[in-house]
Design a protein around this motif. Structure first.
Motif, mmCIF file in Angstrom:
data_model
loop_
_atom_site.group_PDB
_atom_site.id
_atom_site.type_symbol
_atom_site.label_atom_id
_atom_site.label_comp_id
_atom_site.label_asym_id
_atom_site.label_seq_id
_atom_site.Cartn_x
_atom_site.Cartn_y
_atom_site.Cartn_z
ATOM 1 N N ARG A 99 1.026 -0.959 0.448
ATOM 2 C CA ARG A 99 -0.536 -0.106 0.091
ATOM 3 C C ARG A 99 0.477 1.408 0.158
ATOM 4 N NH1 ARG A 99 -5.054 -2.896 2.790
ATOM 5 N NH2 ARG A 99 -5.034 -4.318 1.445
ATOM 6 N N VAL A 156 -1.541 -9.020 -8.156
ATOM 7 C CA VAL A 156 -1.742 -8.664 -6.569
ATOM 8 C C VAL A 156 -1.969 -7.091 -6.749
ATOM 9 C CG1 VAL A 156 -1.440 -7.842 -4.248
ATOM 10 C CG2 VAL A 156 -2.025 -10.595 -4.769
ATOM 11 N N TYR A 159 -4.279 -4.960 -8.865
ATOM 12 C CA TYR A 159 -5.024 -4.717 -8.196
ATOM 13 C C TYR A 159 -4.975 -3.177 -6.929
ATOM 14 C CZ TYR A 159 -8.840 -5.283 -4.088
ATOM 15 O OH TYR A 159 -9.160 -4.562 -2.697
ATOM 16 N N GLU A 160 -3.632 -3.201 -5.874
ATOM 17 C CA GLU A 160 -3.363 -2.428 -4.980
ATOM 18 C C GLU A 160 -3.743 -0.626 -6.182
ATOM 19 O OE1 GLU A 160 -4.106 -2.042 -2.265
ATOM 20 O OE2 GLU A 160 -3.597 -4.104 -1.042
ATOM 21 N N ARG A 162 -5.261 -0.388 -8.966
ATOM 22 C CA ARG A 162 -6.319 0.393 -9.008
ATOM 23 C C ARG A 162 -7.514 0.388 -7.921
ATOM 24 N NH1 ARG A 162 -9.409 -0.185 -13.627
ATOM 25 N NH2 ARG A 162 -12.129 0.377 -12.914
ATOM 26 N N MET A 163 -7.054 0.242 -7.011
ATOM 27 C CA MET A 163 -7.804 0.513 -5.780
ATOM 28 C C MET A 163 -7.386 2.095 -4.884
ATOM 29 S SD MET A 163 -10.437 -1.970 -4.641
ATOM 30 C CE MET A 163 -11.251 -1.502 -3.606
ATOM 31 N N ARG B 99 -12.475 -4.443 0.727
ATOM 32 C CA ARG B 99 -12.004 -4.633 1.973
ATOM 33 C C ARG B 99 -13.007 -4.616 3.978
ATOM 34 N NH1 ARG B 99 -7.040 -0.725 0.289
ATOM 35 N NH2 ARG B 99 -6.208 -2.429 -0.956
ATOM 36 N N GLN B 155 -6.938 -15.364 -5.486
ATOM 37 C CA GLN B 155 -5.439 -14.516 -5.084
ATOM 38 C C GLN B 155 -5.746 -13.423 -4.681
ATOM 39 O OE1 GLN B 155 -1.598 -15.828 -5.544
ATOM 40 N NE2 GLN B 155 -2.205 -14.447 -3.842
ATOM 41 N N VAL B 156 -6.516 -12.535 -4.972
ATOM 42 C CA VAL B 156 -6.553 -11.089 -4.507
ATOM 43 C C VAL B 156 -7.608 -11.133 -3.277
ATOM 44 C CG1 VAL B 156 -8.133 -9.257 -5.163
ATOM 45 C CG2 VAL B 156 -6.370 -9.835 -6.869
ATOM 46 N N TYR B 159 -5.701 -12.229 -0.340
ATOM 47 C CA TYR B 159 -4.487 -11.757 -0.165
ATOM 48 C C TYR B 159 -4.993 -10.458 0.900
ATOM 49 C CZ TYR B 159 -1.654 -6.822 -0.710
ATOM 50 O OH TYR B 159 -1.567 -5.781 -0.609
#
Lengths: 254, 254
Positions: A99, A156, A159-160, A162-163, B99, B155-156, B159
Protein backbone atom coordinates in the motif's frame (compact mmCIF):
# COMPACT_ATOMS: atom_id res chain seq x y z
CA UNK A 1 -5.46 13.79 -12.41
CA UNK A 2 -7.92 11.15 -13.62
CA UNK A 3 -7.24 7.64 -12.33
CA UNK A 4 -7.27 6.25 -15.88
CA UNK A 5 -4.48 8.62 -16.89
CA UNK A 6 -2.40 7.75 -13.85
CA UNK A 7 -2.77 4.04 -14.64
CA UNK A 8 -1.82 4.67 -18.28
CA UNK A 9 1.57 5.96 -17.13
CA UNK A 10 2.47 2.79 -15.29
CA UNK A 11 4.34 0.12 -17.21
CA UNK A 12 4.67 -3.41 -15.92
CA UNK A 13 8.12 -4.81 -16.68
CA UNK A 14 8.78 -8.56 -16.56
CA UNK A 15 12.49 -9.41 -16.46
CA UNK A 16 13.58 -12.65 -18.09
CA UNK A 17 10.24 -14.50 -17.69
CA UNK A 18 10.69 -18.25 -18.25
CA UNK A 19 7.12 -19.34 -18.85
CA UNK A 20 5.04 -17.75 -21.61
CA UNK A 21 1.88 -18.73 -19.73
CA UNK A 22 2.85 -16.32 -16.98
CA UNK A 23 3.26 -13.51 -19.51
CA UNK A 24 -0.30 -14.14 -20.67
CA UNK A 25 -1.60 -14.32 -17.10
CA UNK A 26 0.16 -11.04 -16.30
CA UNK A 27 -1.46 -9.35 -19.31
CA UNK A 28 -4.91 -10.53 -18.25
CA UNK A 29 -4.29 -9.46 -14.65
CA UNK A 30 -3.18 -6.02 -15.82
CA UNK A 31 -6.10 -5.45 -18.15
CA UNK A 32 -8.71 -6.40 -15.54
CA UNK A 33 -7.29 -3.61 -13.39
CA UNK A 34 -7.04 -1.03 -16.17
CA UNK A 35 -3.31 -1.24 -16.82
CA UNK A 36 -2.26 -1.51 -20.44
CA UNK A 37 1.50 -1.24 -20.88
CA UNK A 38 3.57 -4.40 -20.71
CA UNK A 39 7.35 -4.48 -21.24
CA UNK A 40 9.35 -7.68 -21.48
CA UNK A 41 13.07 -7.83 -20.87
CA UNK A 42 14.69 -10.75 -22.63
CA UNK A 43 11.74 -13.20 -22.40
CA UNK A 44 12.69 -16.84 -22.88
CA UNK A 45 9.85 -17.52 -25.30
CA UNK A 46 7.64 -14.85 -26.79
CA UNK A 47 5.32 -14.53 -28.66
CA UNK A 48 3.81 -17.88 -27.78
CA UNK A 49 0.49 -19.69 -28.08
CA UNK A 50 0.40 -20.44 -24.36
CA UNK A 51 0.79 -16.73 -23.57
CA UNK A 52 -2.14 -15.94 -25.88
CA UNK A 53 -4.27 -18.68 -24.31
CA UNK A 54 -3.71 -17.46 -20.75
CA UNK A 55 -4.27 -13.83 -21.74
CA UNK A 56 -7.78 -14.60 -23.08
CA UNK A 57 -9.26 -11.17 -23.85
CA UNK A 58 -6.01 -9.35 -23.13
CA UNK A 59 -4.12 -10.48 -26.22
CA UNK A 60 -4.00 -6.83 -27.31
CA UNK A 61 -1.61 -6.12 -24.44
CA UNK A 62 0.66 -8.91 -25.67
CA UNK A 63 0.57 -7.58 -29.23
CA UNK A 64 1.53 -4.10 -28.01
CA UNK A 65 4.14 -5.34 -25.54
CA UNK A 66 7.58 -3.76 -25.81
CA UNK A 67 10.53 -6.11 -25.85
CA UNK A 68 13.91 -4.94 -24.61
CA UNK A 69 17.34 -6.50 -24.28
CA UNK A 70 18.07 -4.91 -20.92
CA UNK A 71 16.15 -3.50 -17.99
CA UNK A 72 17.91 -0.21 -18.49
CA UNK A 73 16.39 0.08 -21.97
CA UNK A 74 12.95 -0.73 -20.62
CA UNK A 75 13.24 2.02 -18.01
CA UNK A 76 14.91 4.66 -20.18
CA UNK A 77 12.26 7.40 -19.94
CA UNK A 78 10.91 6.60 -16.48
CA UNK A 79 11.19 8.92 -13.50
CA UNK A 80 10.39 6.42 -10.76
CA UNK A 81 10.74 2.66 -10.54
CA UNK A 82 9.68 0.09 -7.94
CA UNK A 83 10.87 -3.50 -8.06
CA UNK A 84 9.34 -6.58 -6.46
CA UNK A 85 11.59 -8.26 -3.94
CA UNK A 86 10.88 -10.84 -1.28
CA UNK A 87 13.43 -9.38 1.11
CA UNK A 88 15.57 -6.36 1.87
CA UNK A 89 18.86 -6.69 -0.05
CA UNK A 90 22.17 -5.66 1.40
CA UNK A 91 22.59 -2.56 -0.73
CA UNK A 92 19.18 -2.57 -2.33
CA UNK A 93 16.64 0.23 -2.14
CA UNK A 94 14.26 0.65 0.75
CA UNK A 95 11.61 -2.09 0.84
CA UNK A 96 8.00 -1.60 1.89
CA UNK A 97 4.55 -3.17 1.83
CA UNK A 98 2.25 -2.83 -1.19
CA UNK A 99 0.00 0.00 0.00
CA UNK A 100 2.60 2.65 0.83
CA UNK A 101 4.65 1.68 -2.21
CA UNK A 102 1.67 1.80 -4.57
CA UNK A 103 0.85 5.24 -3.18
CA UNK A 104 4.38 6.39 -4.01
CA UNK A 105 4.17 4.96 -7.52
CA UNK A 106 0.90 6.77 -8.20
CA UNK A 107 2.23 10.02 -6.77
CA UNK A 108 5.17 9.77 -9.15
CA UNK A 109 2.87 8.86 -12.06
CA UNK A 110 1.27 12.27 -11.64
CA UNK A 111 4.61 13.68 -12.79
CA UNK A 112 5.70 11.26 -15.48
CA UNK A 113 6.37 7.72 -16.59
CA UNK A 114 6.83 5.08 -13.91
CA UNK A 115 7.46 1.35 -13.79
CA UNK A 116 6.76 -1.66 -11.61
CA UNK A 117 9.37 -4.36 -12.22
CA UNK A 118 9.06 -8.11 -11.65
CA UNK A 119 11.91 -10.63 -11.75
CA UNK A 120 12.27 -14.11 -13.15
CA UNK A 121 9.94 -16.80 -11.72
CA UNK A 122 12.72 -18.74 -10.05
CA UNK A 123 15.34 -16.21 -9.03
CA UNK A 124 13.48 -12.89 -8.87
CA UNK A 125 15.26 -9.66 -9.66
CA UNK A 126 19.06 -9.65 -9.61
CA UNK A 127 20.84 -7.21 -7.31
CA UNK A 128 21.89 -5.21 -10.36
CA UNK A 129 18.29 -4.99 -11.56
CA UNK A 130 17.02 -4.00 -8.13
CA UNK A 131 19.63 -1.26 -7.92
CA UNK A 132 18.00 0.38 -10.90
CA UNK A 133 14.85 0.77 -8.79
CA UNK A 134 14.16 3.63 -6.41
CA UNK A 135 12.24 1.44 -4.01
CA UNK A 136 11.26 -2.18 -3.54
CA UNK A 137 7.93 -3.73 -2.67
CA UNK A 138 7.34 -7.01 -0.91
CA UNK A 139 3.97 -8.80 -0.93
CA UNK A 140 3.32 -10.27 2.53
CA UNK A 141 3.05 -14.05 2.35
CA UNK A 142 2.89 -17.12 4.50
CA UNK A 143 6.47 -17.61 5.75
CA UNK A 144 6.10 -21.35 5.27
CA UNK A 145 5.05 -21.03 1.61
CA UNK A 146 5.91 -17.77 -0.04
CA UNK A 147 5.86 -19.13 -3.59
CA UNK A 148 3.62 -16.54 -5.19
CA UNK A 149 3.07 -17.16 -8.90
CA UNK A 150 4.37 -14.40 -11.18
CA UNK A 151 0.93 -13.75 -12.67
CA UNK A 152 -0.53 -13.66 -9.16
CA UNK A 153 2.04 -11.12 -8.02
CA UNK A 154 1.15 -8.93 -10.99
CA UNK A 155 -2.53 -9.41 -10.13
CA UNK A 156 -2.16 -8.37 -6.50
CA UNK A 157 -0.15 -5.24 -7.25
CA UNK A 158 -2.31 -4.27 -10.23
CA UNK A 159 -5.33 -4.60 -7.97
CA UNK A 160 -3.68 -2.42 -5.32
CA UNK A 161 -2.87 0.16 -7.98
CA UNK A 162 -6.48 0.28 -9.14
CA UNK A 163 -7.81 0.46 -5.58
CA UNK A 164 -5.48 3.33 -4.76
CA UNK A 165 -5.96 5.17 -8.05
CA UNK A 166 -9.74 5.20 -7.68
CA UNK A 167 -9.76 5.92 -3.98
CA UNK A 168 -11.19 9.40 -3.62
CA UNK A 169 -8.75 10.47 -0.95
CA UNK A 170 -5.53 8.66 -1.70
CA UNK A 171 -3.74 7.15 1.26
CA UNK A 172 -0.64 9.26 1.49
CA UNK A 173 2.21 7.09 2.63
CA UNK A 174 4.75 6.43 4.26
CA UNK A 175 4.85 4.30 7.29
CA UNK A 176 7.83 2.53 5.82
CA UNK A 177 10.78 2.16 8.07
CA UNK A 178 13.96 2.54 6.08
CA UNK A 179 16.31 -0.29 6.95
CA UNK A 180 19.49 1.61 7.55
CA UNK A 181 22.55 -0.53 7.19
CA UNK A 182 24.74 2.07 8.87
CA UNK A 183 23.85 4.53 11.64
CA UNK A 184 22.44 7.84 10.51
CA UNK A 185 24.95 10.62 10.19
CA UNK A 186 24.73 13.32 12.81
CA UNK A 187 23.91 16.89 11.95
CA UNK A 188 27.57 17.83 12.48
CA UNK A 189 28.78 15.08 10.18
CA UNK A 190 26.42 16.23 7.45
CA UNK A 191 27.49 19.86 7.98
CA UNK A 192 31.10 18.73 7.67
CA UNK A 193 30.24 17.20 4.31
CA UNK A 194 28.59 20.43 3.10
CA UNK A 195 31.64 22.47 4.15
CA UNK A 196 33.93 20.03 2.37
CA UNK A 197 31.75 20.12 -0.77
CA UNK A 198 31.76 23.90 -0.72
CA UNK A 199 35.57 23.98 -0.46
CA UNK A 200 35.98 21.62 -3.40
CA UNK A 201 33.49 23.51 -5.55
CA UNK A 202 35.21 26.79 -4.71
CA UNK A 203 38.67 25.45 -5.60
CA UNK A 204 37.27 24.08 -8.86
CA UNK A 205 35.85 27.48 -9.76
CA UNK A 206 32.28 26.15 -9.75
CA UNK A 207 31.25 28.21 -6.75
CA UNK A 208 32.07 31.71 -5.60
CA UNK A 209 31.41 32.26 -1.87
CA UNK A 210 31.30 36.02 -2.47
CA UNK A 211 28.31 35.51 -4.75
CA UNK A 212 26.75 32.37 -3.32
CA UNK A 213 23.42 32.42 -5.18
CA UNK A 214 21.20 29.40 -4.60
CA UNK A 215 23.70 26.64 -5.18
CA UNK A 216 24.23 25.52 -1.59
CA UNK A 217 20.51 25.63 -0.71
CA UNK A 218 19.81 23.45 -3.74
CA UNK A 219 22.44 20.95 -2.68
CA UNK A 220 21.15 20.96 0.88
CA UNK A 221 17.67 20.32 -0.40
CA UNK A 222 18.99 17.46 -2.53
CA UNK A 223 20.88 15.63 0.21
CA UNK A 224 18.40 16.71 2.87
CA UNK A 225 15.65 14.63 1.29
CA UNK A 226 17.32 11.49 2.52
CA UNK A 227 18.76 10.80 5.89
CA UNK A 228 22.40 10.26 5.03
CA UNK A 229 24.12 7.45 6.84
CA UNK A 230 27.52 7.89 8.44
CA UNK A 231 29.11 5.47 6.00
CA UNK A 232 27.65 7.44 3.09
CA UNK A 233 29.02 10.74 4.40
CA UNK A 234 32.42 9.07 4.63
CA UNK A 235 32.21 7.86 1.03
CA UNK A 236 31.14 11.28 -0.25
CA UNK A 237 33.95 12.99 1.62
CA UNK A 238 36.38 10.37 0.35
CA UNK A 239 35.40 11.24 -3.22
CA UNK A 240 35.80 14.95 -2.49
CA UNK A 241 39.23 14.38 -0.91
CA UNK A 242 40.36 12.31 -3.89
CA UNK A 243 39.47 15.08 -6.34
CA UNK A 244 41.55 17.51 -4.26
CA UNK A 245 44.74 15.55 -4.82
CA UNK A 246 46.43 16.82 -7.99
CA UNK A 247 48.29 13.54 -8.46
CA UNK A 248 45.08 11.60 -8.53
CA UNK A 249 45.97 9.14 -5.79
CA UNK A 250 42.92 8.24 -3.82
CA UNK A 251 42.72 6.32 -0.62
CA UNK A 252 39.70 4.16 -0.75
CA UNK A 253 37.93 1.58 -2.78
CA UNK A 254 35.24 -0.13 -0.76
CA UNK B 1 -7.05 -14.04 18.56
CA UNK B 2 -3.92 -14.96 16.62
CA UNK B 3 -4.10 -14.19 12.88
CA UNK B 4 -3.14 -17.77 12.01
CA UNK B 5 -6.12 -19.08 13.96
CA UNK B 6 -8.49 -16.63 12.30
CA UNK B 7 -7.22 -17.68 8.87
CA UNK B 8 -7.59 -21.37 9.77
CA UNK B 9 -11.32 -20.82 10.28
CA UNK B 10 -11.87 -19.50 6.75
CA UNK B 11 -12.73 -21.99 4.05
CA UNK B 12 -12.56 -21.16 0.37
CA UNK B 13 -15.45 -22.78 -1.55
CA UNK B 14 -15.31 -23.16 -5.32
CA UNK B 15 -18.72 -23.91 -6.87
CA UNK B 16 -18.76 -26.03 -10.02
CA UNK B 17 -15.26 -25.11 -11.26
CA UNK B 18 -14.80 -26.12 -14.91
CA UNK B 19 -11.02 -26.05 -15.21
CA UNK B 20 -8.88 -28.16 -12.90
CA UNK B 21 -5.98 -25.76 -13.51
CA UNK B 22 -7.94 -23.08 -11.71
CA UNK B 23 -8.44 -25.35 -8.71
CA UNK B 24 -4.68 -25.81 -8.50
CA UNK B 25 -4.06 -22.09 -8.91
CA UNK B 26 -6.58 -21.37 -6.15
CA UNK B 27 -4.83 -23.80 -3.80
CA UNK B 28 -1.47 -22.15 -4.45
CA UNK B 29 -2.96 -18.67 -4.00
CA UNK B 30 -4.54 -19.71 -0.69
CA UNK B 31 -1.43 -21.31 0.71
CA UNK B 32 0.80 -18.31 -0.08
CA UNK B 33 -1.54 -16.25 2.09
CA UNK B 34 -1.80 -18.74 4.94
CA UNK B 35 -5.23 -20.19 4.11
CA UNK B 36 -5.49 -23.97 4.13
CA UNK B 37 -9.06 -25.15 3.74
CA UNK B 38 -10.43 -25.72 0.27
CA UNK B 39 -13.93 -27.02 -0.46
CA UNK B 40 -15.13 -27.99 -3.92
CA UNK B 41 -18.79 -28.17 -4.87
CA UNK B 42 -19.39 -30.49 -7.77
CA UNK B 43 -16.11 -29.90 -9.64
CA UNK B 44 -16.17 -30.92 -13.29
CA UNK B 45 -12.84 -32.75 -13.08
CA UNK B 46 -11.02 -33.50 -9.86
CA UNK B 47 -8.51 -34.78 -8.85
CA UNK B 48 -6.51 -33.94 -11.94
CA UNK B 49 -2.88 -33.70 -13.04
CA UNK B 50 -3.34 -30.14 -14.27
CA UNK B 51 -4.64 -29.12 -10.84
CA UNK B 52 -1.57 -30.66 -9.20
CA UNK B 53 0.76 -28.95 -11.67
CA UNK B 54 -0.69 -25.49 -11.09
CA UNK B 55 -0.74 -26.00 -7.31
CA UNK B 56 3.04 -26.65 -7.22
CA UNK B 57 3.89 -26.76 -3.49
CA UNK B 58 0.25 -26.54 -2.42
CA UNK B 59 -0.76 -30.06 -3.46
CA UNK B 60 -1.44 -30.80 0.21
CA UNK B 61 -4.41 -28.44 0.08
CA UNK B 62 -5.78 -30.39 -2.90
CA UNK B 63 -5.31 -33.70 -1.12
CA UNK B 64 -7.18 -32.40 1.93
CA UNK B 65 -9.88 -30.65 -0.09
CA UNK B 66 -13.46 -31.47 0.82
CA UNK B 67 -15.78 -32.35 -2.01
CA UNK B 68 -19.50 -31.73 -1.71
CA UNK B 69 -22.50 -32.27 -3.95
CA UNK B 70 -24.15 -28.97 -2.99
CA UNK B 71 -23.15 -25.60 -1.62
CA UNK B 72 -25.44 -26.16 1.30
CA UNK B 73 -23.40 -29.18 2.35
CA UNK B 74 -20.15 -27.25 2.01
CA UNK B 75 -21.46 -24.52 4.29
CA UNK B 76 -23.11 -26.76 6.85
CA UNK B 77 -21.16 -25.72 9.96
CA UNK B 78 -20.43 -22.11 9.05
CA UNK B 79 -21.72 -19.05 10.88
CA UNK B 80 -21.03 -16.46 8.20
CA UNK B 81 -20.63 -16.66 4.43
CA UNK B 82 -19.60 -14.14 1.79
CA UNK B 83 -19.97 -14.85 -1.94
CA UNK B 84 -18.15 -13.27 -4.87
CA UNK B 85 -20.41 -11.43 -7.28
CA UNK B 86 -19.67 -8.94 -10.02
CA UNK B 87 -22.86 -6.99 -9.38
CA UNK B 88 -25.67 -6.43 -6.93
CA UNK B 89 -28.38 -9.02 -7.63
CA UNK B 90 -32.01 -8.20 -7.49
CA UNK B 91 -32.71 -10.23 -4.40
CA UNK B 92 -29.16 -10.94 -3.43
CA UNK B 93 -27.39 -9.94 -0.24
CA UNK B 94 -25.72 -6.57 0.22
CA UNK B 95 -22.65 -6.19 -1.94
CA UNK B 96 -19.48 -4.40 -0.90
CA UNK B 97 -15.83 -3.88 -1.74
CA UNK B 98 -13.12 -6.29 -0.57
CA UNK B 99 -11.77 -4.39 2.44
CA UNK B 100 -14.99 -3.89 4.42
CA UNK B 101 -16.17 -7.38 3.50
CA UNK B 102 -12.93 -9.04 4.48
CA UNK B 103 -13.11 -7.19 7.80
CA UNK B 104 -16.58 -8.62 8.39
CA UNK B 105 -15.42 -12.13 7.51
CA UNK B 106 -12.53 -11.91 9.97
CA UNK B 107 -14.74 -10.51 12.71
CA UNK B 108 -17.05 -13.46 12.24
CA UNK B 109 -14.10 -15.89 12.18
CA UNK B 110 -13.34 -14.81 15.74
CA UNK B 111 -16.64 -16.48 16.64
CA UNK B 112 -16.66 -19.57 14.46
CA UNK B 113 -16.36 -21.14 11.03
CA UNK B 114 -16.79 -18.89 8.00
CA UNK B 115 -16.62 -19.25 4.20
CA UNK B 116 -15.75 -17.26 1.11
CA UNK B 117 -17.57 -18.66 -1.94
CA UNK B 118 -16.59 -18.39 -5.61
CA UNK B 119 -18.77 -19.31 -8.59
CA UNK B 120 -18.14 -21.07 -11.86
CA UNK B 121 -15.59 -19.44 -14.24
CA UNK B 122 -18.17 -18.59 -16.88
CA UNK B 123 -21.40 -17.89 -15.05
CA UNK B 124 -20.34 -17.05 -11.50
CA UNK B 125 -22.58 -17.87 -8.58
CA UNK B 126 -26.22 -18.61 -9.31
CA UNK B 127 -28.87 -16.53 -7.61
CA UNK B 128 -29.71 -19.54 -5.46
CA UNK B 129 -26.11 -19.94 -4.39
CA UNK B 130 -25.68 -16.24 -3.65
CA UNK B 131 -28.77 -16.28 -1.53
CA UNK B 132 -27.03 -18.71 0.78
CA UNK B 133 -24.49 -16.01 1.52
CA UNK B 134 -24.84 -13.32 4.18
CA UNK B 135 -23.07 -10.76 2.06
CA UNK B 136 -21.48 -10.41 -1.34
CA UNK B 137 -18.12 -9.01 -2.33
CA UNK B 138 -17.19 -7.48 -5.64
CA UNK B 139 -13.58 -6.98 -6.75
CA UNK B 140 -13.28 -3.62 -8.53
CA UNK B 141 -12.22 -4.10 -12.14
CA UNK B 142 -11.83 -2.27 -15.41
CA UNK B 143 -15.41 -1.84 -16.69
CA UNK B 144 -14.19 -2.61 -20.22
CA UNK B 145 -12.56 -5.90 -19.21
CA UNK B 146 -13.78 -7.38 -15.97
CA UNK B 147 -12.78 -10.96 -16.79
CA UNK B 148 -10.86 -11.79 -13.64
CA UNK B 149 -9.49 -15.33 -13.66
CA UNK B 150 -10.90 -17.57 -10.89
CA UNK B 151 -7.44 -18.25 -9.43
CA UNK B 152 -6.71 -14.52 -9.54
CA UNK B 153 -9.93 -13.69 -7.69
CA UNK B 154 -8.99 -16.20 -4.99
CA UNK B 155 -5.51 -14.64 -4.88
CA UNK B 156 -6.76 -11.10 -4.44
CA UNK B 157 -9.21 -11.93 -1.65
CA UNK B 158 -6.79 -14.29 0.10
CA UNK B 159 -4.23 -11.48 0.03
CA UNK B 160 -6.78 -9.05 1.48
CA UNK B 161 -7.58 -11.57 4.21
CA UNK B 162 -3.94 -11.92 5.15
CA UNK B 163 -3.36 -8.17 5.09
CA UNK B 164 -6.35 -7.58 7.36
CA UNK B 165 -5.65 -10.48 9.70
CA UNK B 166 -2.08 -9.38 10.32
CA UNK B 167 -2.77 -5.68 10.50
CA UNK B 168 -2.13 -4.83 14.12
CA UNK B 169 -3.10 -1.22 13.87
CA UNK B 170 -4.61 0.43 10.82
CA UNK B 171 -2.19 2.08 8.43
CA UNK B 172 -0.97 5.34 9.88
CA UNK B 173 -0.41 7.95 7.27
CA UNK B 174 1.51 11.13 7.30
CA UNK B 175 1.10 13.52 4.46
CA UNK B 176 4.59 14.33 3.40
CA UNK B 177 4.39 16.13 0.11
CA UNK B 178 7.79 16.75 -1.40
CA UNK B 179 7.79 20.17 -3.02
CA UNK B 180 9.34 19.43 -6.39
CA UNK B 181 10.69 22.53 -8.05
CA UNK B 182 12.00 20.80 -11.18
CA UNK B 183 10.78 17.80 -13.16
CA UNK B 184 12.07 14.44 -12.05
CA UNK B 185 15.14 13.17 -13.85
CA UNK B 186 14.59 10.25 -16.18
CA UNK B 187 16.21 6.91 -15.67
CA UNK B 188 18.68 7.69 -18.47
CA UNK B 189 19.63 11.06 -16.98
CA UNK B 190 20.38 9.48 -13.64
CA UNK B 191 22.40 6.73 -15.32
CA UNK B 192 24.39 9.45 -17.09
CA UNK B 193 25.22 10.96 -13.71
CA UNK B 194 26.40 7.60 -12.36
CA UNK B 195 28.64 7.09 -15.37
CA UNK B 196 30.08 10.58 -14.96
CA UNK B 197 30.65 10.05 -11.23
CA UNK B 198 32.36 6.75 -11.92
CA UNK B 199 34.68 8.41 -14.45
CA UNK B 200 35.63 11.18 -12.02
CA UNK B 201 36.24 8.75 -9.18
CA UNK B 202 38.35 6.56 -11.44
CA UNK B 203 40.47 9.49 -12.64
CA UNK B 204 40.94 10.61 -9.04
CA UNK B 205 42.18 7.18 -8.06
CA UNK B 206 39.29 6.67 -5.64
CA UNK B 207 37.74 3.88 -7.64
CA UNK B 208 39.24 1.02 -9.58
CA UNK B 209 36.81 -0.44 -12.14
CA UNK B 210 38.92 -3.60 -12.25
CA UNK B 211 38.15 -4.12 -8.55
CA UNK B 212 34.78 -2.42 -8.19
CA UNK B 213 33.89 -3.75 -4.76
CA UNK B 214 30.68 -2.32 -3.34
CA UNK B 215 31.27 1.36 -3.98
CA UNK B 216 28.89 1.90 -6.91
CA UNK B 217 26.05 -0.11 -5.32
CA UNK B 218 26.42 2.02 -2.19
CA UNK B 219 26.29 5.23 -4.21
CA UNK B 220 23.28 3.98 -6.18
CA UNK B 221 21.55 3.15 -2.93
CA UNK B 222 22.30 6.67 -1.66
CA UNK B 223 21.12 8.62 -4.71
CA UNK B 224 18.34 6.11 -5.43
CA UNK B 225 16.66 7.16 -2.19
CA UNK B 226 16.48 10.76 -3.34
CA UNK B 227 14.57 10.66 -6.66
CA UNK B 228 16.77 13.27 -8.28
CA UNK B 229 15.30 16.14 -10.24
CA UNK B 230 16.65 17.10 -13.64
CA UNK B 231 18.05 20.36 -12.30
CA UNK B 232 19.83 18.47 -9.54
CA UNK B 233 21.42 16.04 -11.96
CA UNK B 234 22.68 19.04 -13.91
CA UNK B 235 24.17 20.59 -10.77
CA UNK B 236 25.86 17.36 -9.73
CA UNK B 237 27.29 16.86 -13.21
CA UNK B 238 28.43 20.49 -13.23
CA UNK B 239 30.39 19.89 -10.05
CA UNK B 240 31.90 16.72 -11.51
CA UNK B 241 32.87 18.52 -14.72
CA UNK B 242 34.47 21.38 -12.76
CA UNK B 243 36.67 18.98 -10.80
CA UNK B 244 37.84 17.47 -14.08
CA UNK B 245 39.34 20.78 -15.26
CA UNK B 246 42.97 21.01 -14.06
CA UNK B 247 42.99 24.83 -14.22
CA UNK B 248 40.06 25.08 -11.89
CA UNK B 249 37.88 27.24 -14.09
CA UNK B 250 34.27 26.31 -13.58
CA UNK B 251 31.30 27.41 -15.56
CA UNK B 252 28.46 27.88 -13.22
CA UNK B 253 27.37 29.69 -10.12
CA UNK B 254 23.63 29.65 -9.81
Amino acid sequence: MKPEILLSRIRIVLCRPSHPGNIGAAARAMKTMGLSRLSLVNPKQFPDAEADARATGAVDLLQQAEIHATLQDALADTIFVIGLSARQRDLGPEIGEPRPMVARLLAAAAEGEVALVFGNETVGLSNDELQQCHAAVSIPTNPDFSSLNLGSAVQVLSYELRMAAFLESPPVSDTVVTPFVSPSATHNEVEGFYAHLEAVMTAAGFYNPAQPGRLMPKLRRLFGRIRLERDEVNILRGILAATQQPTGHGTRNS
